[in-house]
Structure formats: structure tokens, C-alpha cells
Design a protein around this motif. Structure first.
Motif, PDB file in Angstrom:
ATOM      1  N   LEU A 155      25.217 -24.642-104.826  1.00  0.00           N
ATOM      2  CA  LEU A 155      24.881 -24.159-103.493  1.00  0.00           C
ATOM      3  C   LEU A 155      23.551 -24.765-103.063  1.00  0.00           C
ATOM      4  CD1 LEU A 155      25.562 -22.142-101.182  1.00  0.00           C
ATOM      5  CD2 LEU A 155      24.117 -20.500-102.379  1.00  0.00           C
ATOM      6  N   ARG A 156      23.564 -25.376-101.894  1.00  0.00           N
ATOM      7  CA  ARG A 156      22.331 -25.920-101.333  1.00  0.00           C
ATOM      8  C   ARG A 156      22.061 -25.235-100.009  1.00  0.00           C
ATOM      9  NH1 ARG A 156      20.853 -30.581 -98.189  1.00  0.00           N
ATOM     10  NH2 ARG A 156      23.061 -31.107 -97.912  1.00  0.00           N
ATOM     11  N   LEU A 157      20.787 -24.884 -99.795  1.00  0.00           N
ATOM     12  CA  LEU A 157      20.416 -24.121 -98.613  1.00  0.00           C
ATOM     13  C   LEU A 157      19.470 -24.938 -97.746  1.00  0.00           C
ATOM     14  CD1 LEU A 157      19.650 -20.704-100.352  1.00  0.00           C
ATOM     15  CD2 LEU A 157      21.836 -21.574 -99.517  1.00  0.00           C
ATOM     16  N   VAL A 158      19.712 -24.946 -96.455  1.00  0.00           N
ATOM     17  CA  VAL A 158      18.860 -25.683 -95.526  1.00  0.00           C
ATOM     18  C   VAL A 158      18.465 -24.755 -94.385  1.00  0.00           C
ATOM     19  CG1 VAL A 158      18.676 -27.643 -93.980  1.00  0.00           C
ATOM     20  CG2 VAL A 158      19.991 -27.861 -96.104  1.00  0.00           C
ATOM     21  N   GLU A 159      17.156 -24.529 -94.266  1.00  0.00           N
ATOM     22  CA  GLU A 159      16.649 -23.677 -93.206  1.00  0.00           C
ATOM     23  C   GLU A 159      16.284 -24.502 -91.980  1.00  0.00           C
ATOM     24  OE1 GLU A 159      14.747 -22.111 -97.131  1.00  0.00           O
ATOM     25  OE2 GLU A 159      15.175 -24.043 -96.180  1.00  0.00           O
ATOM     26  N   SER A 160      16.309 -23.855 -90.824  1.00  0.00           N
ATOM     27  CA  SER A 160      15.868 -24.493 -89.587  1.00  0.00           C
ATOM     28  C   SER A 160      15.430 -23.420 -88.615  1.00  0.00           C
ATOM     29  CB  SER A 160      16.987 -25.343 -88.979  1.00  0.00           C
ATOM     30  OG  SER A 160      18.098 -24.537 -88.638  1.00  0.00           O
ATOM     31  N   GLY A 161      14.746 -23.866 -87.558  1.00  0.00           N
ATOM     32  CA  GLY A 161      14.371 -22.959 -86.483  1.00  0.00           C
ATOM     33  C   GLY A 161      12.907 -22.595 -86.423  1.00  0.00           C
ATOM     34  N   GLY A 162      12.144 -22.952 -87.417  1.00  0.00           N
ATOM     35  CA  GLY A 162      10.731 -22.609 -87.393  1.00  0.00           C
ATOM     36  C   GLY A 162       9.968 -23.438 -86.372  1.00  0.00           C
ATOM     37  N   LYS A 163       9.005 -22.818 -85.728  1.00  0.00           N
ATOM     38  CA  LYS A 163       8.161 -23.519 -84.756  1.00  0.00           C
ATOM     39  C   LYS A 163       6.964 -22.647 -84.397  1.00  0.00           C
ATOM     40  CE  LYS A 163      10.587 -22.068 -80.538  1.00  0.00           C
ATOM     41  NZ  LYS A 163      11.292 -22.561 -79.323  1.00  0.00           N
ATOM     42  N   LEU A 164       6.162 -23.137 -83.490  1.00  0.00           N
ATOM     43  CA  LEU A 164       5.009 -22.399 -82.977  1.00  0.00           C
ATOM     44  C   LEU A 164       5.475 -21.466 -81.862  1.00  0.00           C
ATOM     45  CD1 LEU A 164       1.907 -21.958 -82.714  1.00  0.00           C
ATOM     46  CD2 LEU A 164       1.923 -23.887 -81.111  1.00  0.00           C
ATOM     47  N   VAL A 165       5.068 -20.206 -81.952  1.00  0.00           N
ATOM     48  CA  VAL A 165       5.447 -19.230 -80.949  1.00  0.00           C
ATOM     49  C   VAL A 165       4.255 -18.311 -80.697  1.00  0.00           C
ATOM     50  CG1 VAL A 165       6.401 -17.626 -82.657  1.00  0.00           C
ATOM     51  CG2 VAL A 165       7.238 -17.551 -80.307  1.00  0.00           C
ATOM     52  N   GLN A 166       4.196 -17.751 -79.510  1.00  0.00           N
ATOM     53  CA  GLN A 166       3.083 -16.871 -79.176  1.00  0.00           C
ATOM     54  C   GLN A 166       3.317 -15.447 -79.688  1.00  0.00           C
ATOM     55  OE1 GLN A 166       2.588 -17.180 -74.895  1.00  0.00           O
ATOM     56  NE2 GLN A 166       1.107 -18.838 -75.136  1.00  0.00           N
ATOM     57  N   THR A 167       2.255 -14.727 -79.870  1.00  0.00           N
ATOM     58  CA  THR A 167       2.344 -13.313 -80.246  1.00  0.00           C
ATOM     59  C   THR A 167       3.230 -12.572 -79.254  1.00  0.00           C
ATOM     60  OG1 THR A 167       0.168 -13.311 -81.309  1.00  0.00           O
ATOM     61  CG2 THR A 167       1.031 -11.202 -80.556  1.00  0.00           C
ATOM     62  N   GLY A 168       4.114 -11.749 -79.802  1.00  0.00           N
ATOM     63  CA  GLY A 168       5.034 -10.996 -78.959  1.00  0.00           C
ATOM     64  C   GLY A 168       6.342 -11.708 -78.690  1.00  0.00           C
ATOM     65  N   GLY A 169       6.412 -12.969 -79.047  1.00  0.00           N
ATOM     66  CA  GLY A 169       7.620 -13.747 -78.800  1.00  0.00           C
ATOM     67  C   GLY A 169       8.693 -13.514 -79.842  1.00  0.00           C
ATOM     68  N   SER A 170       9.798 -14.224 -79.668  1.00  0.00           N
ATOM     69  CA  SER A 170      10.946 -14.113 -80.565  1.00  0.00           C
ATOM     70  C   SER A 170      11.334 -15.483 -81.088  1.00  0.00           C
ATOM     71  CB  SER A 170      12.141 -13.489 -79.835  1.00  0.00           C
ATOM     72  OG  SER A 170      11.858 -12.174 -79.428  1.00  0.00           O
ATOM     73  N   LEU A 171      12.008 -15.459 -82.237  1.00  0.00           N
ATOM     74  CA  LEU A 171      12.458 -16.697 -82.859  1.00  0.00           C
ATOM     75  C   LEU A 171      13.651 -16.360 -83.731  1.00  0.00           C
ATOM     76  CD1 LEU A 171      11.322 -19.607 -82.861  1.00  0.00           C
ATOM     77  CD2 LEU A 171      10.093 -19.022 -84.951  1.00  0.00           C
ATOM     78  N   ARG A 172      14.594 -17.292 -83.811  1.00  0.00           N
ATOM     79  CA  ARG A 172      15.721 -17.098 -84.714  1.00  0.00           C
ATOM     80  C   ARG A 172      15.766 -18.248 -85.707  1.00  0.00           C
ATOM     81  NH1 ARG A 172      22.270 -16.487 -83.846  1.00  0.00           N
ATOM     82  NH2 ARG A 172      22.175 -18.753 -83.552  1.00  0.00           N
ATOM     83  N   LEU A 173      15.702 -17.901 -86.965  1.00  0.00           N
ATOM     84  CA  LEU A 173      15.827 -18.884 -88.032  1.00  0.00           C
ATOM     85  C   LEU A 173      17.270 -18.933 -88.515  1.00  0.00           C
ATOM     86  CD1 LEU A 173      12.669 -18.048 -90.191  1.00  0.00           C
ATOM     87  CD2 LEU A 173      12.858 -19.537 -88.190  1.00  0.00           C
ATOM     88  N   SER A 174      17.676 -20.108 -88.958  1.00  0.00           N
ATOM     89  CA  SER A 174      19.014 -20.289 -89.510  1.00  0.00           C
ATOM     90  C   SER A 174      18.921 -20.825 -90.923  1.00  0.00           C
ATOM     91  CB  SER A 174      19.819 -21.274 -88.657  1.00  0.00           C
ATOM     92  OG  SER A 174      20.031 -20.774 -87.370  1.00  0.00           O
ATOM     93  N   CYS A 175      19.868 -20.434 -91.720  1.00  0.00           N
ATOM     94  CA  CYS A 175      20.002 -20.966 -93.064  1.00  0.00           C
ATOM     95  C   CYS A 175      21.462 -21.354 -93.242  1.00  0.00           C
ATOM     96  CB  CYS A 175      19.596 -19.923 -94.094  1.00  0.00           C
ATOM     97  SG  CYS A 175      19.861 -20.438 -95.809  1.00  0.00           S
ATOM     98  N   GLU A 176      21.694 -22.618 -93.508  1.00  0.00           N
ATOM     99  CA  GLU A 176      23.065 -23.098 -93.664  1.00  0.00           C
ATOM    100  C   GLU A 176      23.348 -23.387 -95.129  1.00  0.00           C
ATOM    101  OE1 GLU A 176      24.138 -26.279 -91.092  1.00  0.00           O
ATOM    102  OE2 GLU A 176      26.250 -26.222 -91.672  1.00  0.00           O
ATOM    103  N   ALA A 177      24.523 -22.998 -95.572  1.00  0.00           N
ATOM    104  CA  ALA A 177      24.952 -23.226 -96.949  1.00  0.00           C
ATOM    105  C   ALA A 177      25.772 -24.511 -97.048  1.00  0.00           C
ATOM    106  CB  ALA A 177      25.785 -22.050 -97.445  1.00  0.00           C
TER     107      ALA A 177
END
Length: 125
Positions: free
Chosen positions: A1-23
Motif C-alpha cells: 500500500l502506497r499513500l499519497v497526500e495532496s491539498g496542503g497550502k497556505l490559508v488564512q485563519t478561519g479558512g477551510s481546506l480539504r486534504l486528500s490521501c489516495e491509496a
């Protein structure tokens, strides 16, 4: 099993973000999947966990009510929805998995077998 994350970035306080992890090489079916974060001068912290067997979830107190872990129907991807972000949420976020894992334990980094390389989240104040 290999895992690859994505979605990280710079965001302001109070904001939202969705990270993904693909198998790759397998699906997340029959695994417990955890999200961990690691920040300088802090210990690695397990923040969210999901069991594919019964859809049970577990969250650290620091993110409870703000973060949500979920998967797609095929158990190919696991997501971490992060809302009301704070500067202390800054860190590198890692996806991890353990086969037939217990969701009560998958916030413990030593319990997990597979790890991705991480994705960086920076929350500006």
C-alpha cells in the motif's frame, strides 16, 4: 500500500481546506486510516481516524468539531476536511493506515503501518 497526500497550502485563519490521501496498490477497505500532523518543536499528533469496517471515527481534542475525516465510496481516497483553521493547525499532515485496525488506536503513530510523505498546511494569522 502506497499513500499519497495532496491539498496542503497556505490559508488564512478561519479558512477551510480539504486534504486528500489516495491509496495505490490497494484500497483502504479493511484498513483503519489516520491523519497525523507534525510541526516543528511539537510531537507528531494524531488528529483524525476512520475505520473502514464500521465507519467509526476518532478525533483529537484539538480538532474535534472542526475537522472531519471521510472516504469516497470506493475506499480509494480518504479526506480530511478542516474548518475554522487556526495558526496552531500549521504543520505537515501525513496520511497513515493499518490493516484491520482499531479506530480507538489509530491516533497512535506507533500503531500505524503505512505512511505517506505528507502535505504542508500553513495557517497565517
Amino acid at each position: 500500500l502506497r499513500l499519497v497526500e495532496s491539498g496542503g497550502k497556505l490559508v488564512q485563519t478561519g479558512g477551510s481546506l480539504r486534504l486528500s490521501c489516495e491509496a495505490f496498490g490497494d484500497t483502504f477497505d479493511y484498513y483503519a486510516i489516520g491523519w497525523f500532523r507534525f510541526a516543528p518543536v511539537k510531537e507528531r499528533e494524531g488528529v483524525a481516524c476512520l475505520s473502514s469496517s464500521d465507519l467509526s471515527t476518532e478525533y483529537s481534542d484539538s480538532v474535534k468539531g472542526r475537522f472531519a475525516i471521510s472516504s469516497d465510496d470506493a475506499w480509494k481516497k480518504v479526506f480530511l476536511q478542516m474548518n475554522r483553521l487556526k495558526p496552531e493547525d500549521t504543520g505537515t499532515y501525513f496520511c497513515s493506515a493499518v490493516p484491520e485496525g482499531d479506530y480507538n488506536r489509530c491516533l497512535e503513530s506507533d500503531y500505524m503501518d503505512y505512511w505517506g510523505k505528507g502535505t504542508l498546511v500553513t495557517v497565517s494569522s
